[in-house]
Design a protein around this motif. Structure first.
Motif, PDB file in Angstrom:
ATOM      1  N   ILE A 294       5.973  11.933  -9.617  1.00  0.00           N
ATOM      2  CA  ILE A 294       5.620  10.711  -8.466  1.00  0.00           C
ATOM      3  C   ILE A 294       4.055  10.415  -8.485  1.00  0.00           C
ATOM      4  O   ILE A 294       3.286  11.217  -8.199  1.00  0.00           O
ATOM      5  CB  ILE A 294       6.277  11.516  -6.972  1.00  0.00           C
ATOM      6  N   GLU A 295       4.016   9.094  -8.363  1.00  0.00           N
ATOM      7  CA  GLU A 295       2.535   8.726  -8.380  1.00  0.00           C
ATOM      8  C   GLU A 295       2.336   7.768  -7.207  1.00  0.00           C
ATOM      9  O   GLU A 295       2.788   6.703  -7.469  1.00  0.00           O
ATOM     10  CB  GLU A 295       2.002   8.106  -9.845  1.00  0.00           C
ATOM     11  N   GLU A 296       1.553   8.232  -6.411  1.00  0.00           N
ATOM     12  CA  GLU A 296       1.256   7.352  -5.111  1.00  0.00           C
ATOM     13  C   GLU A 296      -0.003   6.823  -5.047  1.00  0.00           C
ATOM     14  O   GLU A 296      -0.900   6.746  -5.757  1.00  0.00           O
ATOM     15  CB  GLU A 296       1.366   8.418  -3.878  1.00  0.00           C
ATOM     16  N   HIS A 297      -0.051   5.417  -4.210  1.00  0.00           N
ATOM     17  CA  HIS A 297      -1.170   4.767  -3.935  1.00  0.00           C
ATOM     18  C   HIS A 297      -2.067   5.738  -3.170  1.00  0.00           C
ATOM     19  O   HIS A 297      -3.322   5.573  -2.912  1.00  0.00           O
ATOM     20  CB  HIS A 297      -1.017   3.674  -3.020  1.00  0.00           C
ATOM     21  N   GLY A 298      -1.612   6.829  -2.294  1.00  0.00           N
ATOM     22  CA  GLY A 298      -2.240   7.635  -1.609  1.00  0.00           C
ATOM     23  C   GLY A 298      -1.603   8.797  -1.032  1.00  0.00           C
ATOM     24  O   GLY A 298      -0.402   8.963  -1.455  1.00  0.00           O
ATOM     25  N   LEU A 299      -2.030   9.216  -0.012  1.00  0.00           N
ATOM     26  CA  LEU A 299      -1.286  10.414   0.494  1.00  0.00           C
ATOM     27  C   LEU A 299      -0.435   9.590   1.788  1.00  0.00           C
ATOM     28  O   LEU A 299      -1.006   9.538   2.826  1.00  0.00           O
ATOM     29  CB  LEU A 299      -2.234  11.571   1.106  1.00  0.00           C
ATOM     30  N   HIS A 300       0.963   9.871   1.736  1.00  0.00           N
ATOM     31  CA  HIS A 300       1.637   9.317   2.837  1.00  0.00           C
ATOM     32  C   HIS A 300       2.444  10.499   3.489  1.00  0.00           C
ATOM     33  O   HIS A 300       3.339  11.005   2.934  1.00  0.00           O
ATOM     34  CB  HIS A 300       2.841   8.223   2.179  1.00  0.00           C
TER      35      HIS A 300
ATOM     36  N   LYS B 102       0.838  -1.405   0.040  1.00  0.00           N
ATOM     37  CA  LYS B 102      -0.189  -0.068   0.106  1.00  0.00           C
ATOM     38  C   LYS B 102       0.785   1.105   0.150  1.00  0.00           C
ATOM     39  O   LYS B 102       0.488   2.432  -0.213  1.00  0.00           O
ATOM     40  CB  LYS B 102      -0.855   0.011   1.229  1.00  0.00           C
ATOM     41  N   GLY B 103       2.172   1.247   0.228  1.00  0.00           N
ATOM     42  CA  GLY B 103       3.015   2.270   0.296  1.00  0.00           C
ATOM     43  C   GLY B 103       3.951   2.497  -1.203  1.00  0.00           C
ATOM     44  O   GLY B 103       4.752   3.222  -1.119  1.00  0.00           O
ATOM     45  N   ALA B 104       3.628   1.636  -2.079  1.00  0.00           N
ATOM     46  CA  ALA B 104       4.354   1.717  -3.365  1.00  0.00           C
ATOM     47  C   ALA B 104       3.997   2.910  -4.066  1.00  0.00           C
ATOM     48  O   ALA B 104       2.933   3.556  -3.902  1.00  0.00           O
ATOM     49  CB  ALA B 104       3.774   0.377  -4.146  1.00  0.00           C
ATOM     50  N   SER B 105       5.122   3.559  -4.934  1.00  0.00           N
ATOM     51  CA  SER B 105       5.067   4.715  -5.737  1.00  0.00           C
ATOM     52  C   SER B 105       5.437   4.356  -7.065  1.00  0.00           C
ATOM     53  O   SER B 105       6.698   3.442  -7.000  1.00  0.00           O
ATOM     54  CB  SER B 105       5.400   5.904  -5.023  1.00  0.00           C
ATOM     55  N   GLY B 106       5.325   5.166  -7.971  1.00  0.00           N
ATOM     56  CA  GLY B 106       6.105   5.055  -9.227  1.00  0.00           C
ATOM     57  C   GLY B 106       6.113   6.282  -9.869  1.00  0.00           C
ATOM     58  O   GLY B 106       5.605   7.215  -9.562  1.00  0.00           O
ATOM     59  N   ARG B 107       7.186   6.458 -10.898  1.00  0.00           N
ATOM     60  CA  ARG B 107       7.408   7.325 -11.724  1.00  0.00           C
ATOM     61  C   ARG B 107       6.889   7.529 -12.985  1.00  0.00           C
ATOM     62  O   ARG B 107       7.156   6.474 -13.779  1.00  0.00           O
ATOM     63  CB  ARG B 107       8.978   7.632 -11.812  1.00  0.00           C
TER      64      ARG B 107
ATOM     65  N   ALA C  78      10.804  12.484  -1.650  1.00  0.00           N
ATOM     66  CA  ALA C  78      10.309  12.067  -2.889  1.00  0.00           C
ATOM     67  C   ALA C  78       9.241  11.064  -2.667  1.00  0.00           C
ATOM     68  O   ALA C  78       8.420  11.184  -1.812  1.00  0.00           O
ATOM     69  CB  ALA C  78      11.683  11.443  -3.413  1.00  0.00           C
ATOM     70  N   GLY C  79       8.902  10.103  -3.546  1.00  0.00           N
ATOM     71  CA  GLY C  79       7.763   9.223  -3.366  1.00  0.00           C
ATOM     72  C   GLY C  79       8.200   8.248  -2.306  1.00  0.00           C
ATOM     73  O   GLY C  79       9.285   8.102  -2.030  1.00  0.00           O
ATOM     74  N   MET C  80       7.183   7.762  -1.784  1.00  0.00           N
ATOM     75  CA  MET C  80       7.481   6.669  -0.702  1.00  0.00           C
ATOM     76  C   MET C  80       8.241   5.405  -1.286  1.00  0.00           C
ATOM     77  O   MET C  80       9.153   4.847  -0.694  1.00  0.00           O
ATOM     78  CB  MET C  80       6.206   6.144  -0.122  1.00  0.00           C
ATOM     79  N   GLY C  81       7.901   5.149  -2.527  1.00  0.00           N
ATOM     80  CA  GLY C  81       8.899   4.092  -3.216  1.00  0.00           C
ATOM     81  C   GLY C  81      10.392   4.431  -2.938  1.00  0.00           C
ATOM     82  O   GLY C  81      11.233   3.574  -2.837  1.00  0.00           O
TER      83      GLY C  81
END
Length: 721
Positions: free
Chosen positions: A60-66, A49-54, A361-364
């Motif tokens: 940065i594209e997140e699963h949610g607000l981390h 649930k903490g994955a993110s991608g570019r 940066a993103g959580m990922g």
């Protein structure tokens, strides 16, 4: 003669925070290679649930607000050790240390509906507290319920003194008590009885005196075995203070909104202290868990909270942050009282450094790429594109129940059988892409053309199958999938063990939704006139939580200047059908929600972002595909250039902490099956909430179940027997 002891082979299923923590602990150098770890991961990236991608323009594209909280002691300690071991070169990597990775976010907001229907934001600055999360503590677990309650009373006093600033300073009566710290218990309780004998706390000075005496009396009660005789006096005092709070709130209806909020907090804190005393939580063997059968709002109401305070932004924000709505229905809030109370007190009274921290940066990029790199250096093997289908158990008549096989769908194969390399470089920072690298995959062009959805629960296409056998491929299993996936991948376990069946039936989850927008104007230019950057919750549905994430712009690669970045999230009501069509249906539903929210509601936060009359100014959005300043699209169609997500996969759903369900969570220490432990924020951790800290605590417990390390008293906040 030297005897060689082969390492114990560990199969870790899943790549979320809990699973990665377990792998990190089992491969510490002090274990001297005793554990040989292989991670099996569906799809092409770690994170759960903490994955993110570019995505486009390296955005940065997140699963949610981390956001990380300042009480995440175990999680920050993990990341401190990870970055220290990674030893990135600050001259080459822009985020080389944990101090580079996490920055304080002390501005926190809530919103309230005011007469006339408008939404009014309120932003508070939470001052930094000594130290940083993850620093060594003088004690292993210095957080006690008694300590929390004493600090809560001090907060009430500070709030009221702050609210009184600028008015006539309260004067002590001529017969007021001397400083309570030097008084014996008998004198404190004698003064309390005399104060209560007046029948009413009619003056500000009397209220301050009562709070000082209450704080001193609590300290005596918590340290004394003869506590029962004093409880009646304390409850009478709390009732009297509660009467003052209600009187002030009644007088402030439609008046000073800031002062009303102060009194709402005061009333809620007094209810918490009163309820904690009534239920004897300080001395109860189960601590906070003693009230987990109560719903949070019901418990507050039973202990004196008014309807006005229960509908305040503070209470709604707590539900919003925990996505605590049954089936995603915001009319059905559901949160276990003990979990809520523990989380709120730890959040406000044990944070260090800052109440919140923003990742840079993103959580990922900040969490899972460093963990992946360190684990690779330690020799951990990662088998991407492995979708677990079934965990096979030994026959019922074959002695102690244990896992005999793990059955996988191999979703894709790599060219020449090479190890899949998952990371990409963005401005010198190793990151996870938002899409797999098809060039590394056999028939990659076809897989891309046919849009194989590797991360979808409903994607059944595969390149092959694999069965891992006990004794040949693994000795022990760490099951790190989320509870939503358990009925699908662990059917035999659920059928065999009543406790597993009870857990699956009682511990529920909820879908979530999120969207991100990149804008050509700053928050101030959009009309936000409060302090910034802010994290805000308690807002209108369908997106009740917003965070200003403009600081991430420097880590992305837009051609056109981006002046602000905003993330929004909330629960997502369950939508039908729950089959292979669900991802597309839910994705479209979230898009409609986001467009409607921007047209209808965003003006309460950003008045300059909307037209009057009319709706959202869609030209504000930055489209990475625009060429030479010419917009590719207009109106609401421009939203299609932004990012949104519907988290409906069983493993992506947020796990709820509902009343009456916490007892059904299994602990990673519960080895119902001889060679299997579980890990995830859905397990029994002593925090029992869906957050990074709970996941890390679960990972530490799973590692302890296998290796007896770390010691349980080294897990900060773990207080279960």
């Amino acid at each position: 003669m030297t005897h060689f002891t082969p390492p114990i082979r560990i199969s870790v299923i899943g790549g979320g925070c809990a699973a990665m923590t377990t792998a990190f602990e089992l491969t510490r150098p002090e274990h001297r290679g005793r554990y040989d770890v292989t991670v099996y991961q569906q799809g092409f990236r770690l994170g759960g649930k903490g994955a993110s991608g570019r995505g486009a323009a390296d955005r940065i594209e997140e699963h949610g607000l981390h956001l990380w909280m300042g009480f995440y002691e175990n999680a920050f300690r993990l990341m401190r050790e990870c970055y220290a071991e990674l030893r990135r070169d600050p001259g080459r990597c822009p985020i080389a240390t944990v101090e580079d990775a996490f920055k304080p976010a002390p501005l926190v907001g809530v919103t309230d509906r005011v007469p006339g229907g408008a939404w009014d934001p309120w932003v508070a600055f939470f001052p930094p507290q000594r130290g940083m999360p993850g620093d060594l503590l003088a004690e292993r677990n210095p957080f006690t319920i008694g300590g929390y309650l004493t600090k809560a009373v001090s907060l009430v006093s500070e709030l009221l003194r702050s609210a009184s600033a600028g008015r006539t300073a309260p004067q002590r009566s001529h017969d007021a008590a001397p400083p309570t710290s030097a008084m014996p218990p008998g004198d404190v309780f004698g003064l309390l009885e005399r104060l209560l004998g007046y029948g009413r706390l009619a003056t500000t000075a009397a209220v301050f005196e009562a709070l000082d005496l209450l704080r001193a009396a609590l300290q005596f009660v918590f340290a004394s075995p003869a506590r029962d005789s004093a409880q009646g006096t304390l409850l009478r005092l709390l009732d009297a203070l509660g009467e003052v709070a209600r009187r002030e709130l009644d007088a402030l209806v439609g008046g000073d909104l800031g002062l009303r909020r102060v009194w709402e907090v005061v009333e809620l804190v007094l209810c918490i202290v009163r309820g904690s005393l009534r239920h004897g939580l300080v001395f109860h063997p189960n601590g906070f868990d003693a009230i987990n059968d109560y719903e949070w709002s019901d418990w507050l109401r039973d202990n004196g909270a008014s309807a006005r305070s229960l509908d305040s932004g503070f209470v709604r924000a707590l539900y919003d942050l925990a996505f605590a709505y049954q089936d995603g229905d915001v009319q059905r809030p559901s949160l276990a009282a003990g979990v809520a109370l523990r989380g709120a007190l730890r959040m406000f009274f044990t944070y260090r450094g800052s109440l919140f921290f923003r990742m840079q940066a993103g959580m990922g990029d900040i969490v899972f790429a460093p963990l992946y790199e360190v684990l690779k250096q330690r020799g951990v093997r990662f088998e991407f594109f492995h979708r677990l289908k079934n965990i096979r158990l030994s026959p019922p008549d074959a002695g102690a129940a244990h896992v005999t096989a793990l059955e996988f769908d191999v979703q894709a194969e790599t060219v020449d059988g090479r190890e899949y390399a998952p990371l990409v470089d963005v401005h010198g920072l190793p990151c996870w892409p938002a899409r797999p690298d098809y060039h590394q995959l056999v028939d990659g062009e076809r897989l891309e053309r046919e849009a194989w959805a590797f991360e979808s629960h409903w994607e059944t296409r595969r390149a092959g199958e694999k069965t891992a056998l006990v004794g040949r491929d693994f000795d022990l299993v760490v099951l790190g999938t989320s509870i939503g996936a358990i009925p699908h991948v662990a059917r035999e376990l659920v059928e065999r063990a009543p406790a597993w069946r009870a857990m699956v039936e009682n511990v529920k989850s909820v879908a979530t939704q999120a969207f991100q927008v990149w804008l050509k104007s700053s928050a101030a230019e959009l009309g936000w006139d409060r302090p910034a950057p802010v994290n805000l919750s308690g807002f209108v549905e369908p997106f009740d939580t917003w965070a200003d994430m403009t600081h991430l712009e420097r880590m992305e690669s837009f051609r056109e200047p981006v002046r602000s970045i905003a993330y929004f999230c909330s629960v997502l009501p369950d939508v039908a059908p729950a089959d292979a069509q669900l991802p597309a249906v839910a994705h479209a539903h979230v898009r409609d929600n986001a467009v409607g929210f921007l047209e209808r509601d965003i003006g309460w936060l950003w008045p300059a972002a909307v037209r009057r009359p009319g709706g959202f100014r869609w030209e504000l959005l930055v489209d990475p595909a625009d060429q030479g300043g010419a917009p590719r699209s207009h109106g609401p169609a421009r939203f299609d250039s932004q990012f949104w997500t519907a988290n409906v996969n069983p493993s992506d759903r947020y796990v709820l902490s509902q009343p009456g369900t916490i007892r059904h969570r299994l602990s990673p220490l519960d080895m119902t099956f001889d060679n299997l432990t579980i890990t995830g924020d859905w397990t029994r951790t002593g925090l029992d909430t869906g957050c990074v800290e709970s996941a890390v605590m679960s990972g530490l417990l799973a590692a302890h179940a296998i290796s007896h390390s770390p010691p349980l008293d080294h897990i900060i906040g773990y207080d279960h027997p």
